[in-house]
Design a protein around this motif. Structure first.
Motif, PDB file in Angstrom:
ATOM      1  N   LEU A 139       0.637  -1.237   0.146  1.00 56.38           N
ATOM      2  CA  LEU A 139       0.372  -0.027  -0.166  1.00 56.38           C
ATOM      3  C   LEU A 139       0.505   1.013   0.402  1.00 56.38           C
ATOM      4  O   LEU A 139       0.373   2.605  -0.179  1.00 56.38           O
ATOM      5  CB  LEU A 139      -1.047  -0.078   1.293  1.00 56.38           C
ATOM      6  CG  LEU A 139      -1.856  -0.780   1.345  1.00 56.38           C
ATOM      7  CD1 LEU A 139      -2.954  -0.787   2.463  1.00 56.38           C
ATOM      8  CD2 LEU A 139      -2.921  -0.712   0.047  1.00 56.38           C
ATOM      9  N   CYS A 140       2.680   0.622   0.053  1.00 52.25           N
ATOM     10  CA  CYS A 140       2.768   2.123   0.095  1.00 52.25           C
ATOM     11  C   CYS A 140       2.682   3.291  -1.525  1.00 52.25           C
ATOM     12  O   CYS A 140       2.637   2.736  -2.270  1.00 52.25           O
ATOM     13  CB  CYS A 140       4.495   1.633   0.381  1.00 52.25           C
ATOM     14  SG  CYS A 140       5.744   3.231   0.379  1.00 52.25           S
ATOM     15  N   GLY A 158      17.508  10.232   8.646  1.00 51.34           N
ATOM     16  CA  GLY A 158      17.352   9.987   7.264  1.00 51.34           C
ATOM     17  C   GLY A 158      17.636   8.826   6.319  1.00 51.34           C
ATOM     18  O   GLY A 158      18.474   8.818   5.673  1.00 51.34           O
ATOM     19  N   LEU A 159      16.994   8.129   7.119  1.00 53.07           N
ATOM     20  CA  LEU A 159      17.145   6.432   6.663  1.00 53.07           C
ATOM     21  C   LEU A 159      15.974   6.763   5.053  1.00 53.07           C
ATOM     22  O   LEU A 159      15.322   6.855   4.747  1.00 53.07           O
ATOM     23  CB  LEU A 159      16.262   5.541   7.598  1.00 53.07           C
ATOM     24  CG  LEU A 159      17.286   5.229   8.455  1.00 53.07           C
ATOM     25  CD1 LEU A 159      16.061   4.186  10.085  1.00 53.07           C
ATOM     26  CD2 LEU A 159      18.692   5.409   8.190  1.00 53.07           C
ATOM     27  N   PRO A 160      16.285   5.787   3.683  1.00 56.59           N
ATOM     28  CA  PRO A 160      15.302   5.141   2.929  1.00 56.59           C
ATOM     29  C   PRO A 160      14.835   4.689   2.948  1.00 56.59           C
ATOM     30  O   PRO A 160      14.191   3.097   2.168  1.00 56.59           O
ATOM     31  CB  PRO A 160      17.181   5.058   1.643  1.00 56.59           C
ATOM     32  CG  PRO A 160      17.943   4.465   2.874  1.00 56.59           C
ATOM     33  CD  PRO A 160      17.232   4.858   4.255  1.00 56.59           C
ATOM     34  N   LEU A 161      13.697   5.084   3.435  1.00 56.80           N
ATOM     35  CA  LEU A 161      12.547   4.153   4.104  1.00 56.80           C
ATOM     36  C   LEU A 161      11.336   3.806   2.803  1.00 56.80           C
ATOM     37  O   LEU A 161      11.229   3.323   2.049  1.00 56.80           O
ATOM     38  CB  LEU A 161      11.594   4.961   5.477  1.00 56.80           C
ATOM     39  CG  LEU A 161      12.082   4.869   6.505  1.00 56.80           C
ATOM     40  CD1 LEU A 161      11.353   5.778   7.463  1.00 56.80           C
ATOM     41  CD2 LEU A 161      12.855   3.976   7.008  1.00 56.80           C
ATOM     42  N   THR A 162      11.593   4.808   1.692  1.00 58.47           N
ATOM     43  CA  THR A 162      10.681   4.615   0.815  1.00 58.47           C
ATOM     44  C   THR A 162      11.509   3.334  -0.551  1.00 58.47           C
ATOM     45  O   THR A 162      10.720   2.863  -0.900  1.00 58.47           O
ATOM     46  CB  THR A 162      10.293   6.043  -0.232  1.00 58.47           C
ATOM     47  OG1 THR A 162       9.545   6.993   1.084  1.00 58.47           O
ATOM     48  CG2 THR A 162       9.562   5.225  -1.329  1.00 58.47           C
ATOM     49  N   ASP A 163      12.856   3.282  -0.218  1.00 62.10           N
ATOM     50  CA  ASP A 163      13.407   2.800  -1.008  1.00 62.10           C
ATOM     51  C   ASP A 163      13.356   1.008  -0.571  1.00 62.10           C
ATOM     52  O   ASP A 163      13.349   0.209  -1.201  1.00 62.10           O
ATOM     53  CB  ASP A 163      15.221   2.745  -1.113  1.00 62.10           C
ATOM     54  CG  ASP A 163      15.441   3.698  -1.833  1.00 62.10           C
ATOM     55  OD1 ASP A 163      14.309   4.293  -2.681  1.00 62.10           O
ATOM     56  OD2 ASP A 163      15.601   5.193  -1.909  1.00 62.10           O
ATOM     57  N   LEU A 217      10.860  -4.166  -0.836  1.00 62.69           N
ATOM     58  CA  LEU A 217      10.163  -5.477  -0.025  1.00 62.69           C
ATOM     59  C   LEU A 217       9.353  -5.805  -1.636  1.00 62.69           C
ATOM     60  O   LEU A 217       9.162  -6.757  -1.726  1.00 62.69           O
ATOM     61  CB  LEU A 217       9.395  -4.850   1.056  1.00 62.69           C
ATOM     62  CG  LEU A 217      10.062  -4.819   1.895  1.00 62.69           C
ATOM     63  CD1 LEU A 217       9.544  -4.324   3.195  1.00 62.69           C
ATOM     64  CD2 LEU A 217      10.972  -5.814   2.400  1.00 62.69           C
ATOM     65  N   LYS A 218       8.296  -4.988  -1.986  1.00 63.36           N
ATOM     66  CA  LYS A 218       7.771  -5.091  -2.852  1.00 63.36           C
ATOM     67  C   LYS A 218       8.559  -5.318  -4.340  1.00 63.36           C
ATOM     68  O   LYS A 218       7.801  -6.430  -4.861  1.00 63.36           O
ATOM     69  CB  LYS A 218       7.879  -3.491  -4.232  1.00 63.36           C
ATOM     70  CG  LYS A 218       6.904  -2.929  -3.098  1.00 63.36           C
ATOM     71  CD  LYS A 218       6.078  -1.631  -3.779  1.00 63.36           C
ATOM     72  CE  LYS A 218       5.410  -0.273  -3.346  1.00 63.36           C
ATOM     73  NZ  LYS A 218       4.604   0.176  -3.238  1.00 63.36           N
ATOM     74  N   GLN A 219       9.313  -5.750  -4.519  1.00 63.17           N
ATOM     75  CA  GLN A 219      10.769  -6.590  -5.497  1.00 63.17           C
ATOM     76  C   GLN A 219      10.678  -7.590  -5.197  1.00 63.17           C
ATOM     77  O   GLN A 219      10.744  -8.406  -5.921  1.00 63.17           O
ATOM     78  CB  GLN A 219      12.229  -5.556  -5.347  1.00 63.17           C
ATOM     79  CG  GLN A 219      11.642  -3.856  -6.626  1.00 63.17           C
ATOM     80  CD  GLN A 219      13.472  -3.839  -6.906  1.00 63.17           C
ATOM     81  OE1 GLN A 219      14.022  -3.979  -6.158  1.00 63.17           O
ATOM     82  NE2 GLN A 219      13.171  -2.680  -7.488  1.00 63.17           N
ATOM     83  N   GLY A 235       7.003 -14.498  -6.381  1.00 63.02           N
ATOM     84  CA  GLY A 235       5.577 -14.524  -7.375  1.00 63.02           C
ATOM     85  C   GLY A 235       4.453 -15.231  -6.008  1.00 63.02           C
ATOM     86  O   GLY A 235       3.900 -16.079  -5.958  1.00 63.02           O
ATOM     87  N   LEU A 236       4.900 -14.466  -5.034  1.00 60.10           N
ATOM     88  CA  LEU A 236       4.266 -14.665  -3.618  1.00 60.10           C
ATOM     89  C   LEU A 236       2.440 -14.345  -4.175  1.00 60.10           C
ATOM     90  O   LEU A 236       2.355 -13.269  -4.833  1.00 60.10           O
ATOM     91  CB  LEU A 236       4.489 -13.902  -2.740  1.00 60.10           C
ATOM     92  CG  LEU A 236       5.557 -13.586  -2.151  1.00 60.10           C
ATOM     93  CD1 LEU A 236       6.059 -13.251  -1.278  1.00 60.10           C
ATOM     94  CD2 LEU A 236       6.687 -15.250  -1.780  1.00 60.10           C
ATOM     95  N   ALA A 237       1.395 -15.273  -3.932  1.00 59.36           N
ATOM     96  CA  ALA A 237      -0.145 -14.996  -4.411  1.00 59.36           C
ATOM     97  C   ALA A 237      -0.395 -13.371  -4.318  1.00 59.36           C
ATOM     98  O   ALA A 237      -1.661 -13.512  -4.600  1.00 59.36           O
ATOM     99  CB  ALA A 237      -0.509 -15.794  -3.786  1.00 59.36           C
ATOM    100  N   PRO A 238      -0.206 -12.421  -3.184  1.00 60.21           N
ATOM    101  CA  PRO A 238      -1.057 -10.960  -2.262  1.00 60.21           C
ATOM    102  C   PRO A 238      -0.916 -10.209  -3.795  1.00 60.21           C
ATOM    103  O   PRO A 238      -1.413  -9.263  -3.682  1.00 60.21           O
ATOM    104  CB  PRO A 238      -0.852 -11.012  -1.544  1.00 60.21           C
ATOM    105  CG  PRO A 238      -0.326 -12.239  -0.516  1.00 60.21           C
ATOM    106  CD  PRO A 238       0.607 -13.642  -1.242  1.00 60.21           C
ATOM    107  N   TYR A 239       0.614 -10.420  -4.073  1.00 61.31           N
ATOM    108  CA  TYR A 239       0.685  -9.729  -4.961  1.00 61.31           C
ATOM    109  C   TYR A 239       0.988  -9.576  -6.507  1.00 61.31           C
ATOM    110  O   TYR A 239       1.175  -9.287  -7.695  1.00 61.31           O
ATOM    111  CB  TYR A 239       2.436  -9.279  -4.439  1.00 61.31           C
ATOM    112  CG  TYR A 239       2.530  -8.440  -3.584  1.00 61.31           C
ATOM    113  CD1 TYR A 239       2.072  -7.918  -2.460  1.00 61.31           C
ATOM    114  CD2 TYR A 239       2.792  -9.693  -2.171  1.00 61.31           C
ATOM    115  CE1 TYR A 239       1.289  -7.310  -1.206  1.00 61.31           C
ATOM    116  CE2 TYR A 239       3.152  -9.518  -0.794  1.00 61.31           C
ATOM    117  CZ  TYR A 239       2.191  -8.173  -0.494  1.00 61.31           C
ATOM    118  OH  TYR A 239       1.554  -7.796   0.684  1.00 61.31           O
TER     119      TYR A 239
END
Length: 186
Positions: free
Chosen positions: A69-70, A83-88, A93-95, A101-105
Motif C-alpha cells: 500500500l506504500c 535520514g533512512l531511505p524508507l521509501t526505497d 520489499l515489493k521487488q 511470485g507471492l500470491a497476494p502480489y
C-alpha cells in the motif's frame, strides 16, 4: 519461487539482508507511521514493519499488506530523523514479493507486466490490448465481466478505442533491453 506458506521467519534471511542494512539505524520513533498518508489502510504500521524486518519475520512481512500500500510519496523518508531511505526499502520489499511470485502480489505483477508489454510494443499504452492481455494472464474467465460496464462507458465517451492488434513499431525495444540489462546486475 516460494509460496507464502514456505516463507520462513529467520534472522539470516538473505532476501531481507540489504533491507535490514538500509534501516539498521532505525530508532523506532514512529515518525514514518505518523507521516504515512496510507497508514490507516495498512495492517501493520510502517514502524512495526521495520521492526519485523530487523527481526527477520519474513512470513509476517510478506503476508502483510503494508508495503503493497506504500504510494512512494517519500513523506517517511523526508521526515525520518535518521535520514533512512524508507521509501526505497518499501520498494525493495515489493521487488522481493514480485520476484518470489507471492500470491497476494501476483495480480499487481501481472498488471504491470501487461502494461509494460503494451508500452514496449507501441511506445504508449493501448488500453484495449493492455486489459485483454491482463485478463488473459489472470486466467479467470469471469473477471472481465465485472469491468465490462466500465469499458463500455469509456468506449462510448471515446476514452478507449477499439484497435486492431498489431505487433507495434518496437521503437523502445533498445531502451527496455538496456533497462533489463541494468536490472540483472543489481
Amino acid at each position: 519461487m516460494q509460496s507464502p506458506s514456505t516463507i520462513s521467519d529467520t534472522n539470516t534471511s538473505p532476501s531481507l539482508g540489504p533491507i535490514r542494512k538500509m534501516i539498521q539505524a532505525c530508532i523506532q520513533c514512529g515518525t514514518c507511521s505518523g507521516s504515512c498518508p496510507n497508514e490507516f489502510a495498512m495492517d501493520h504500521t510502517p514502524r512495526k514493519l521495520w521492526r519485523m524486518v530487523m527481526m527477520g519475520r519474513q512470513a509476517q512481512i510478506f503476508h502483510s499488506r503494508t508495503f503493497g500500500l506504500c504510494s512512494a510519496c517519500y513523506y517517511c523518508t523526508l521526515r525520518c530523523p535518521r535520514g533512512l531511505p524508507l521509501t526505497d526499502a518499501m520498494a525493495a520489499l515489493k521487488q522481493i514479493a514480485a520476484r518470489q511470485g507471492l500470491a497476494p502480489y501476483k495480480k499487481s505483477v501481472l498488471f504491470y507486466q501487461s502494461f509494460l508489454h503494451s508500452v514496449r510494443n507501441h511506445g504508449r499504452v493501448r488500453e484495449m490490448e493492455f486489459m485483454t492481455l491482463y485478463f488473459a494472464r489472470l486466467k479467470h474467465p469471469l473477471i472481465p465481466f465485472r469491468f465490462a460496464p466500465l469499458g463500455i462507458k469509456l468506449m462510448r465517451k471515446g476514452k478507449v478505442a477499439l484497435q486492431i492488434p498489431s505487433k507495434g513499431s518496437g521503437k523502445l525495444e533498445a531502451i527496455f533491453r538496456k533497462a533489463e540489462e541494468m536490472e540483472s546486475t543489481i
